[in-house]
Design a protein around this motif. Structure first.
Motif, PDB file in Angstrom:
ATOM      1  N   VAL A 112      10.279 -40.289  -2.612  1.00  4.67           N
ATOM      2  CA  VAL A 112      10.442 -39.324  -1.534  1.00  4.67           C
ATOM      3  C   VAL A 112       9.866 -40.018  -0.077  1.00  4.67           C
ATOM      4  O   VAL A 112      11.355 -39.888   1.128  1.00  4.67           O
ATOM      5  CB  VAL A 112       9.408 -37.881  -2.064  1.00  4.67           C
ATOM      6  CG1 VAL A 112       9.619 -37.499  -0.281  1.00  4.67           C
ATOM      7  CG2 VAL A 112       9.743 -37.071  -2.757  1.00  4.67           C
ATOM      8  N   ALA A 113       9.331 -41.018  -0.435  1.00  4.94           N
ATOM      9  CA  ALA A 113       9.236 -41.952   0.876  1.00  4.94           C
ATOM     10  C   ALA A 113      10.430 -42.661   1.039  1.00  4.94           C
ATOM     11  O   ALA A 113      11.040 -42.407   2.599  1.00  4.94           O
ATOM     12  CB  ALA A 113       8.130 -42.852   0.846  1.00  4.94           C
ATOM     13  N   VAL A 114      10.913 -43.328   0.372  1.00  7.08           N
ATOM     14  CA  VAL A 114      12.239 -44.357   0.072  1.00  7.08           C
ATOM     15  C   VAL A 114      12.897 -43.499   0.566  1.00  7.08           C
ATOM     16  O   VAL A 114      13.865 -43.501   1.967  1.00  7.08           O
ATOM     17  CB  VAL A 114      12.728 -44.780  -0.931  1.00  7.08           C
ATOM     18  CG1 VAL A 114      13.157 -45.471  -0.459  1.00  7.08           C
ATOM     19  CG2 VAL A 114      11.650 -45.404  -1.078  1.00  7.08           C
ATOM     20  N   ALA A 115      13.511 -41.655   0.270  1.00  7.59           N
ATOM     21  CA  ALA A 115      14.564 -41.317   0.733  1.00  7.59           C
ATOM     22  C   ALA A 115      14.323 -40.862   2.189  1.00  7.59           C
ATOM     23  O   ALA A 115      15.367 -40.433   3.206  1.00  7.59           O
ATOM     24  CB  ALA A 115      14.745 -39.656  -0.379  1.00  7.59           C
ATOM     25  N   SER A 116      13.530 -39.765   2.487  1.00  5.64           N
ATOM     26  CA  SER A 116      12.935 -39.352   4.145  1.00  5.64           C
ATOM     27  C   SER A 116      12.983 -41.159   4.685  1.00  5.64           C
ATOM     28  O   SER A 116      13.428 -40.540   5.728  1.00  5.64           O
ATOM     29  CB  SER A 116      11.591 -39.609   4.019  1.00  5.64           C
ATOM     30  OG  SER A 116      11.355 -38.230   3.399  1.00  5.64           O
ATOM     31  N   GLY A 119      16.813 -40.814   6.578  1.00  8.95           N
ATOM     32  CA  GLY A 119      17.396 -39.786   6.215  1.00  8.95           C
ATOM     33  C   GLY A 119      17.955 -39.096   5.178  1.00  8.95           C
ATOM     34  O   GLY A 119      18.805 -38.107   5.638  1.00  8.95           O
ATOM     35  N   LEU A 120      17.540 -39.284   4.230  1.00 10.24           N
ATOM     36  CA  LEU A 120      18.344 -38.438   3.171  1.00 10.24           C
ATOM     37  C   LEU A 120      17.329 -36.824   2.788  1.00 10.24           C
ATOM     38  O   LEU A 120      15.393 -36.910   3.290  1.00 10.24           O
ATOM     39  CB  LEU A 120      17.924 -39.553   1.472  1.00 10.24           C
ATOM     40  CG  LEU A 120      18.966 -40.337   2.263  1.00 10.24           C
ATOM     41  CD1 LEU A 120      19.297 -41.216   0.862  1.00 10.24           C
ATOM     42  CD2 LEU A 120      20.432 -39.790   2.308  1.00 10.24           C
ATOM     43  N   ASN A 121      18.119 -36.378   2.166  1.00 11.57           N
ATOM     44  CA  ASN A 121      16.841 -35.097   1.358  1.00 11.57           C
ATOM     45  C   ASN A 121      15.985 -35.881   0.716  1.00 11.57           C
ATOM     46  O   ASN A 121      16.093 -36.850  -0.462  1.00 11.57           O
ATOM     47  CB  ASN A 121      17.729 -33.948   0.467  1.00 11.57           C
ATOM     48  CG  ASN A 121      16.831 -32.694  -0.051  1.00 11.57           C
ATOM     49  OD1 ASN A 121      15.497 -32.898   0.043  1.00 11.57           O
ATOM     50  ND2 ASN A 121      17.814 -32.149   0.587  1.00 11.57           N
ATOM     51  N   PRO A 122      14.626 -35.526   0.791  1.00 11.96           N
ATOM     52  CA  PRO A 122      13.288 -35.924   0.427  1.00 11.96           C
ATOM     53  C   PRO A 122      13.705 -35.659  -1.563  1.00 11.96           C
ATOM     54  O   PRO A 122      13.276 -36.697  -2.284  1.00 11.96           O
ATOM     55  CB  PRO A 122      12.092 -35.268   0.361  1.00 11.96           C
ATOM     56  CG  PRO A 122      12.473 -34.269   1.510  1.00 11.96           C
ATOM     57  CD  PRO A 122      14.167 -34.572   2.142  1.00 11.96           C
ATOM     58  N   LEU A 123      14.607 -34.327  -1.686  1.00 11.19           N
ATOM     59  CA  LEU A 123      14.577 -34.410  -3.078  1.00 11.19           C
ATOM     60  C   LEU A 123      15.311 -35.308  -3.851  1.00 11.19           C
ATOM     61  O   LEU A 123      15.516 -35.834  -5.333  1.00 11.19           O
ATOM     62  CB  LEU A 123      15.284 -33.062  -3.568  1.00 11.19           C
ATOM     63  CG  LEU A 123      14.187 -31.774  -3.019  1.00 11.19           C
ATOM     64  CD1 LEU A 123      14.105 -30.131  -3.039  1.00 11.19           C
ATOM     65  CD2 LEU A 123      12.824 -31.876  -4.288  1.00 11.19           C
ATOM     66  N   VAL A 124      15.978 -36.144  -3.305  1.00  5.78           N
ATOM     67  CA  VAL A 124      16.510 -36.723  -3.150  1.00  5.78           C
ATOM     68  C   VAL A 124      16.146 -38.061  -4.570  1.00  5.78           C
ATOM     69  O   VAL A 124      16.578 -38.857  -4.718  1.00  5.78           O
ATOM     70  CB  VAL A 124      17.866 -37.996  -2.737  1.00  5.78           C
ATOM     71  CG1 VAL A 124      18.347 -39.215  -3.395  1.00  5.78           C
ATOM     72  CG2 VAL A 124      18.777 -37.062  -1.528  1.00  5.78           C
ATOM     73  N   GLY A 125      15.095 -38.869  -3.406  1.00  4.03           N
ATOM     74  CA  GLY A 125      13.868 -39.166  -4.404  1.00  4.03           C
ATOM     75  C   GLY A 125      13.339 -38.828  -5.817  1.00  4.03           C
ATOM     76  O   GLY A 125      12.726 -39.876  -6.374  1.00  4.03           O
ATOM     77  N   VAL A 126      13.616 -37.325  -5.608  1.00  2.00           N
ATOM     78  CA  VAL A 126      12.562 -37.040  -6.661  1.00  2.00           C
ATOM     79  C   VAL A 126      14.026 -37.945  -8.155  1.00  2.00           C
ATOM     80  O   VAL A 126      13.868 -38.056  -8.921  1.00  2.00           O
ATOM     81  CB  VAL A 126      12.796 -35.896  -6.909  1.00  2.00           C
ATOM     82  CG1 VAL A 126      12.126 -35.184  -8.119  1.00  2.00           C
ATOM     83  CG2 VAL A 126      11.539 -35.208  -6.087  1.00  2.00           C
ATOM     84  N   ASN A 149      23.514 -26.847  -7.454  1.00  2.00           N
ATOM     85  CA  ASN A 149      23.843 -25.833  -7.409  1.00  2.00           C
ATOM     86  C   ASN A 149      22.468 -25.097  -6.332  1.00  2.00           C
ATOM     87  O   ASN A 149      22.819 -24.230  -5.218  1.00  2.00           O
ATOM     88  CB  ASN A 149      24.229 -25.158  -8.792  1.00  2.00           C
ATOM     89  CG  ASN A 149      25.175 -25.606  -9.004  1.00  2.00           C
ATOM     90  OD1 ASN A 149      26.388 -25.959  -8.710  1.00  2.00           O
ATOM     91  ND2 ASN A 149      25.312 -25.580 -10.634  1.00  2.00           N
ATOM     92  N   GLU A 150      21.118 -25.257  -6.498  1.00  2.00           N
ATOM     93  CA  GLU A 150      19.977 -24.884  -6.092  1.00  2.00           C
ATOM     94  C   GLU A 150      19.830 -25.010  -4.816  1.00  2.00           C
ATOM     95  O   GLU A 150      19.221 -24.566  -4.039  1.00  2.00           O
ATOM     96  CB  GLU A 150      19.297 -24.126  -7.121  1.00  2.00           C
ATOM     97  CG  GLU A 150      19.370 -23.533  -8.866  1.00  2.00           C
ATOM     98  CD  GLU A 150      18.449 -23.656  -9.526  1.00  2.00           C
ATOM     99  OE1 GLU A 150      17.037 -22.984  -8.815  1.00  2.00           O
ATOM    100  OE2 GLU A 150      19.121 -22.531 -10.858  1.00  2.00           O
ATOM    101  N   LEU A 151      19.990 -26.700  -5.022  1.00  2.00           N
ATOM    102  CA  LEU A 151      18.778 -27.779  -4.113  1.00  2.00           C
ATOM    103  C   LEU A 151      19.982 -28.472  -3.232  1.00  2.00           C
ATOM    104  O   LEU A 151      19.318 -28.769  -2.096  1.00  2.00           O
ATOM    105  CB  LEU A 151      17.907 -28.649  -4.172  1.00  2.00           C
ATOM    106  CG  LEU A 151      17.490 -27.769  -5.164  1.00  2.00           C
ATOM    107  CD1 LEU A 151      16.320 -28.587  -6.624  1.00  2.00           C
ATOM    108  CD2 LEU A 151      16.556 -26.460  -4.936  1.00  2.00           C
ATOM    109  N   PHE A 396       9.332 -29.888  -2.110  1.00  2.00           N
ATOM    110  CA  PHE A 396       9.808 -30.369  -0.927  1.00  2.00           C
ATOM    111  C   PHE A 396      11.134 -29.909  -0.647  1.00  2.00           C
ATOM    112  O   PHE A 396      11.783 -30.079   0.079  1.00  2.00           O
ATOM    113  CB  PHE A 396      10.479 -31.669  -1.410  1.00  2.00           C
ATOM    114  CG  PHE A 396       9.095 -32.689  -1.009  1.00  2.00           C
ATOM    115  CD1 PHE A 396       8.919 -33.024   0.117  1.00  2.00           C
ATOM    116  CD2 PHE A 396       8.519 -32.901  -1.883  1.00  2.00           C
ATOM    117  CE1 PHE A 396       7.882 -33.935  -0.301  1.00  2.00           C
ATOM    118  CE2 PHE A 396       7.565 -33.869  -2.278  1.00  2.00           C
ATOM    119  CZ  PHE A 396       6.927 -34.025  -0.891  1.00  2.00           C
ATOM    120  N   ARG A 397      11.387 -28.445  -1.286  1.00  2.00           N
ATOM    121  CA  ARG A 397      12.347 -27.737  -1.082  1.00  2.00           C
ATOM    122  C   ARG A 397      13.141 -27.457   0.697  1.00  2.00           C
ATOM    123  O   ARG A 397      11.824 -26.749   0.773  1.00  2.00           O
ATOM    124  CB  ARG A 397      12.910 -26.942  -1.858  1.00  2.00           C
ATOM    125  CG  ARG A 397      12.042 -25.192  -2.176  1.00  2.00           C
ATOM    126  CD  ARG A 397      12.255 -24.791  -3.688  1.00  2.00           C
ATOM    127  NE  ARG A 397      13.651 -23.957  -3.875  1.00  2.00           N
ATOM    128  CZ  ARG A 397      14.257 -23.843  -4.560  1.00  2.00           C
ATOM    129  NH1 ARG A 397      13.820 -23.319  -5.913  1.00  2.00           N
ATOM    130  NH2 ARG A 397      15.328 -23.248  -4.368  1.00  2.00           N
TER     131      ARG A 397
END
Length: 397
Positions: A112-116, A119-126, A149-151, A396-397
């Protein structure tokens, strides 16, 4: 160019043989305990990548026989596991489960930290965390519809598969150096030098294998798989889902702790035929897995992947070296478990077992490690990871 199942299987045998030969000829590979199928499997992977990039030839492999080899391997581990060993592993097993769950949170917070920061959606980090790394390709595929589909993360599948693919390679290279560092620094050695559960120690002179012992080994392995199928079917009726390799492991454990009480023939536990069959099964499985990687598929998401994996690799390496080793007892078994954790933290159960096998073949056997690690990675991780992933989505959604 599609290679059929029979051709793929035979090529994997040659690839494993090449890995064995390279390890015997290159001291550096032995020194850092790099699993033999990893060396040659990655070499074939690079060749197929070069063919795709420079000659526009795509080589793909039919992996239909691969999973059966994994069942053989875990059945062999189970046949070597008596209740005395399992009782000794009870407390360390519970500790490793708790610590691994803690690592899941760290892995996802890191992603989450790296994705943020990028500048990416924090959930990309998940997705680049416990979904694809501790979870592997299967968990990634299962969760992709939710993230897409949901996020609203349209490329979640590509990112997850890429992380799982490169993570498999990194985890294959991580475990050996971790164990070497710990064993050398703390001057560790096994309490008892025994015939390895898997494979043959480096430098061992060739020995004859009794014909009937080999037949008996194959027979009891097949009975273990049959019992594993029954266990899986029974659990399914109770709405409990377990991978077949875990059920085969349980089936073999049941057999090895009951049958010898009334069966007076040669039991395969601790035998050379069982060690070799398990080694070849795991080696061919991992060779097939690595040589079939399609590295060119991750080019489009290379930037985020490299950033995520660099951070995750550093976290997993430090965690295995300084946390896992200490909480597991700071002894030789703990060093082997640390090598295995290096495998599951970024890769998969077979990678963890290959890492530990490479260490055991050089330094000596670690029975509890070969039971604890697959139970954690094959059973407890899947259950816990689903809960942790859902928690991060809610945050984080």
């Amino acid at each position: 160019m599609q290679l059929q199942s029979f051709t793929t299987f035979n090529l994997a045998i040659l690839v494993l043989a090449l890995g064995k030969w390279l390890t015997s000829k290159i001291p550096l590979l032995r020194e850092f305990n790099i699993p033999e199928p990893v060396t040659s499997g990655l070499l074939v992977c690079l060749i197929t990548t070069a063919l795709h990039v420079f000659a526009d030839v795509q080589v793909s492999f039919n992996l239909a026989t691969r999973d059966f080899l994994l069942l053989y391997f875990f059945a062999a581990i189970g046949l070597n596991s008596d209740f005395k060993t399992l009782r000794a592993g009870g407390r360390p097993l519970a500790i490793l489960v708790v610590v691994t769950i803690g690592f899941m949170f760290l892995q996802n917070f890191t992603g989450v930290a790296v994705a943020s920061l990028m500048g990416l959606n924090p959930l990309v980090g998940v997705v680049g965390g416990s979904v694809s790394l501790l979870g592997g390709h299967g968990t990634t595929i299962a969760w992709t519809p939710t993230f897409v589909n949901e996020l609203g993360i349209s490329n979640a599948g590509e990112i997850g598969i890429a992380c799982a693919t490169v993570g498999l390679v990194l985890s294959s290279l991580m475990g050996g150096p971790i164990a070497r560092s710990l064993i050398t620094r703390h001057k560790l050695q096994p309490k008892v030098i025994e015939q390895p559960d898997v494979g043959v120690a480096h430098g061992t002179k060739p020995q004859d294998i009794d014909y009937f012992s080999l037949l008996g080994t194959l027979f009891w392995l097949n009975i273990s798989l049959a019992l594993g199928n029954l266990i899986q079917g029974g659990l399914a009726k109770l709405d409990i889902s377990l991978p077949l390799f875990v059920c085969s492991l349980f089936g073999a454990i049941i057999l090895t702790n009951t049958v010898p009480r009334f069966y007076k023939g040669n039991w395969p536990a601790g035998s050379r035929p069982l060690a070799l069959v398990s080694d070849v099964s795991l080696g061919v499985f991992l060779a097939m897995s690595l040589m079939s990687l399609q590295l060119w598929t991750i080019a489009s998401v290379a930037g985020p992947i490299l950033a995520l994996l660099a951070a995750q690799f550093a976290l997993a390496f430090v965690f295995a070296l300084f946390v896992i080793f200490r909480v597991m007892g700071r002894d030789y078994e703990a060093a082997v478990i640390s090598a295995g954790f290096g495998g599951i933290s970024l890769g998969a159960t077979p990678t963890a077992m290959a890492n530990m096998t490479a260490v055991a073949q050089k330094y000596g056997q670690a029975h509890r490690a070969f039971i604890i690690v697959p139970l954690v990675s094959g059973f407890f991780v899947d259950i816990s990871n689903a809960i942790v992933i859902q928690q991060f989505i809610s945050w984080f959604r």
